[in-house]
Design a protein around this motif. Sequence first.
Motif, PDB file in Angstrom:
ATOM      1  N   PHE A  67       0.837  -1.196   0.000  1.00 25.55           N
ATOM      2  CA  PHE A  67       0.000   0.000   0.000  1.00 25.55           C
ATOM      3  C   PHE A  67       0.873   1.247   0.000  1.00 25.55           C
ATOM      4  O   PHE A  67       1.978   1.234   0.548  1.00 25.55           O
ATOM      5  N   ASP A  68       0.352   2.348  -0.564  1.00 23.30           N
ATOM      6  CA  ASP A  68       1.042   3.638  -0.502  1.00 23.30           C
ATOM      7  C   ASP A  68       1.084   4.147   0.932  1.00 23.30           C
ATOM      8  O   ASP A  68       2.078   4.688   1.380  1.00 23.30           O
ATOM      9  N   ARG A  69      -0.032   3.995   1.643  1.00 22.02           N
ATOM     10  CA  ARG A  69      -0.121   4.455   3.035  1.00 22.02           C
ATOM     11  C   ARG A  69      -1.083   3.556   3.807  1.00 22.02           C
ATOM     12  O   ARG A  69      -2.074   3.088   3.256  1.00 22.02           O
ATOM     13  N   SER A  72      -5.112   2.266  -0.796  1.00 21.78           N
ATOM     14  CA  SER A  72      -4.546   2.749   0.457  1.00 21.78           C
ATOM     15  C   SER A  72      -5.586   3.457   1.311  1.00 21.78           C
ATOM     16  O   SER A  72      -6.675   3.789   0.851  1.00 21.78           O
TER      17      SER A  72
END
Length: 176
Positions: free
Chosen positions: A47-49, A134
Amino acid sequence: MQGRNIAEILTGAVVVLVAAVFLAFALGQSGRSLGGGSGGITLSAKFDRIDGLTPGADVRIGGVKVGSVLEQRIDPQTYLAVLRLRVDSGIAIPEDSSAEITSESLLGGKYVALVPGGSETMLRDGQEIGITQSAVSLESLLGRFIFSVTELTSNTARQQEGEQPQGPAPAPSGRP
């Protein structure tokens, strides 16, 4: 004196027994266990974040808990957050399924929601979920909303006062 010591020991034993029963009850109600859990498959997802998601958080399908987050780490090459998930062995996850980080409520914790795909091929132990979404930052969304409302309000106020909304300045005509 001897009777008092025995009474204190028995009272202490009762307190420890009640605490152990309470702990076992609390663990049973939370859906977590003391052991690592041997049943199930382990999957990973990038995930990105992952704002606010912690190890031990739920993994759910359709709102029903089917596993938990085992570990989180950062991939040093891509700087993406990598989650290791444990999913119950009785649940077959199609390989084109997606994973998204979702909030339980406005103020609640986060969990991983699995959205099953339609593939006939199922993910096996150790494989990666390729489609991810995300976590959405509530603070960021709120900030954008406040900024756009402020802009809209100031433009409306200028129009009501007879001014033009802010834009590029007109070009000079060249006459004095």
